[in-house]
Design an enzyme around this catalytic site. Structure first.
Site, PDB file in Angstrom:
ATOM      1  N   TRP A 103       0.814  -1.211   0.000  1.00 17.47           N
ATOM      2  CA  TRP A 103       0.000   0.000   0.000  1.00 17.47           C
ATOM      3  C   TRP A 103       0.851   1.266   0.000  1.00 17.47           C
ATOM      4  O   TRP A 103       0.494   2.263  -0.643  1.00 17.47           O
ATOM      5  CB  TRP A 103      -0.980  -0.029   1.176  1.00 17.47           C
ATOM      6  CG  TRP A 103      -2.016  -1.075   0.957  1.00 17.47           C
ATOM      7  CD1 TRP A 103      -2.141  -2.271   1.598  1.00 17.47           C
ATOM      8  CD2 TRP A 103      -3.053  -1.054  -0.035  1.00 17.47           C
ATOM      9  NE1 TRP A 103      -3.186  -2.994   1.075  1.00 17.47           N
ATOM     10  CE2 TRP A 103      -3.767  -2.280   0.080  1.00 17.47           C
ATOM     11  CE3 TRP A 103      -3.444  -0.127  -0.996  1.00 17.47           C
ATOM     12  CZ2 TRP A 103      -4.852  -2.591  -0.737  1.00 17.47           C
ATOM     13  CZ3 TRP A 103      -4.531  -0.436  -1.817  1.00 17.47           C
ATOM     14  CH2 TRP A 103      -5.221  -1.651  -1.687  1.00 17.47           C
ATOM     15  N   ASP A 173      -1.465   7.029   6.279  1.00 20.05           N
ATOM     16  CA  ASP A 173      -2.540   6.174   5.803  1.00 20.05           C
ATOM     17  C   ASP A 173      -2.833   5.181   6.916  1.00 20.05           C
ATOM     18  O   ASP A 173      -2.056   4.264   7.170  1.00 20.05           O
ATOM     19  CB  ASP A 173      -2.107   5.451   4.521  1.00 20.05           C
ATOM     20  CG  ASP A 173      -3.151   4.448   4.023  1.00 20.05           C
ATOM     21  OD1 ASP A 173      -4.207   4.318   4.665  1.00 20.05           O
ATOM     22  OD2 ASP A 173      -2.894   3.792   2.995  1.00 20.05           O
ATOM     23  N   LYS A 197     -12.545  -1.308   7.300  1.00 18.92           N
ATOM     24  CA  LYS A 197     -11.813  -2.266   8.116  1.00 18.92           C
ATOM     25  C   LYS A 197     -12.150  -2.104   9.600  1.00 18.92           C
ATOM     26  O   LYS A 197     -12.521  -3.059  10.258  1.00 18.92           O
ATOM     27  CB  LYS A 197     -10.308  -2.116   7.870  1.00 18.92           C
ATOM     28  CG  LYS A 197      -9.942  -2.330   6.387  1.00 18.92           C
ATOM     29  CD  LYS A 197      -8.484  -2.104   6.121  1.00 18.92           C
ATOM     30  CE  LYS A 197      -8.155  -2.106   4.638  1.00 18.92           C
ATOM     31  NZ  LYS A 197      -8.346  -3.406   3.983  1.00 18.92           N
TER      32      LYS A 197
END
Length: 362
Positions: A103, A173, A197
């Site tokens: 990511w 992030d 999530k």
């Protein structure tokens, strides 16, 4: 209701049963309005009140200072990979990134489309199985920001402490670990997270930004991609993902009812310890992928010495009510995602299944 699955999906991920049941109860009639929240105008007083309440709950639970703005945006964290350099990376400046896995790499690739970038630290040489040492990280003096990915869902690594960036804005992030542990928000210039999530369903992305960074976006970029558009309109510039924001509201109330973020951190540690102990005590039958000092409390990645056994593990786990234990297609192996809403009972059941599987196949 039939027995609920042991849900270890990486995202969209498990939601608390009580949150789903509350949403079910209010599905056709929200706040006695005679309609679902999905049907009502986002300009209505009822929706605006829910929007404000959700911001307030997030501020309280996450300890967000008053000089930070909270935005509910669309497009997932992947859109933020582009919005950040579009808004915060001017000509003559450089976007500094820490490369920790899949990511972080995606964020870097998007930034390269909009300006100059540099990687100030990387764990690629170790196949991203750890968070690099950032104690003496050198950040360019002309850096517009320093970007970190707090938790890598694919590799299963997580920052235990964040780098000190001084006057350079630190951007995080936190898609896969926001609200799983207390964080000093004031250490960051901007935090962003897809909700699917730990915060709710897919469809809404949380952005928490220091006021001075988002007051005035470059006028050369599209209106919807400007942070100041959404700040000035309280996340209501266009039709928001109303049902997703509503479910974030319920999730925040659920975290609050469980004792807040610090209590969630301890709960998550208790859950993940069950599985990590099973891995570590297996005599090498199971091998954790992440370095012990960088292990994630959200995504537990591990291998078995034989790929055939891994396939058998997944097949048998599914037959026993477990979902989502197959590793990401890019790296293989096995992965259990234990976000806030995954019950302790699910982790106990997984640990017991792992022990039994080893007895039968070790």
């Amino acid at each position: 209701m039939t027995k609920r699955a042991y849900n270890f999906n990486a995202g969209p991920a498990a939601l608390p049963l009580e949150v789903l049941q509350q949403a079910q109860e209010q599905l056709v009639d929200y706040a006695s309005a005679g309609m679902s929240i999905m049907e009502m105008s986002h300009r209505s007083a009822i929706y605006e009140q829910m929007n404000e309440e959700t911001q307030s709950l997030l501020r309280e639970l996450f300890g967000i200072p008053s000089n930070y703005k909270v935005m509910f945006l669309q497009g997932g964290a992947s859109t933020q990979f582009a919005m950040i350099p579009m808004n915060l990376l001017p000509a003559g400046k450089v976007g500094a990134y820490v490369a920790t896995g899949s990511w972080a790499d995606k964020a870097l690739k998007e930034a390269k489309l909009f300006g100059e970038t540099t990687v100030v630290a990387s764990s690629e040489a170790d196949k991203f199985n750890r968070i690099p040492d950032l104690s003496n990280v050198e950040i360019p003096s002309n850096a517009a920001y320093l970007h970190v990915t707090s938790n890598e869902t694919i590799e299963g690594t997580q920052y235990k402490q964040f780098p000190v960036a001084g006057d350079i804005p630190l951007i995080g992030d936190m898609s896969s670990d926001i609200l799983s542990r207390p964080v000093d928000v004031s250490q960051f210039g901007l935090i962003y997270a897809g909700a699917q999530k730990n915060l709710g369903p897919s469809g809404v992305t949380i952005v928490i930004a220091r006021e001075d960074l988002v007051q005035e976006s470059p006028k050369s970029i599209a209106t919807m991609m400007r942070y100041d558009t959404h700040v000035k309109n309280n996340s209501l510039y266009n039709t928001p993902p109303s049902f997703s924001v509503y479910l974030v509201n319920l999730m925040l109330k659920w975290v609050q009812s469980r004792g807040g973020v610090a209590a969630m951190e301890q709960y998550n540690r208790d859950k993940t310890q069950l599985i990590y102990d099973t891995i570590d005590q297996s005599g090498g039958f199971y091998r954790g992928f992440a370095d012990a000092g960088s292990r994630s409390a959200m995504n537990l990645t591990f291998r078995i010495h034989s790929e055939e056994l891994e396939k058998q593990f997944v097949k048998e786990s599914e037959a026993n009510g477990f979902v989502g234990l197959k590793g990401h297609r890019s790296v293989g192996g096995l992965r259990a995602s234990t976000y806030n809403a995954v019950p302790l009972e699910s982790c106990k059941a997984l640990a017991e299944f792992m022990v039994d599987f080893q007895k039968r196949n070790g």
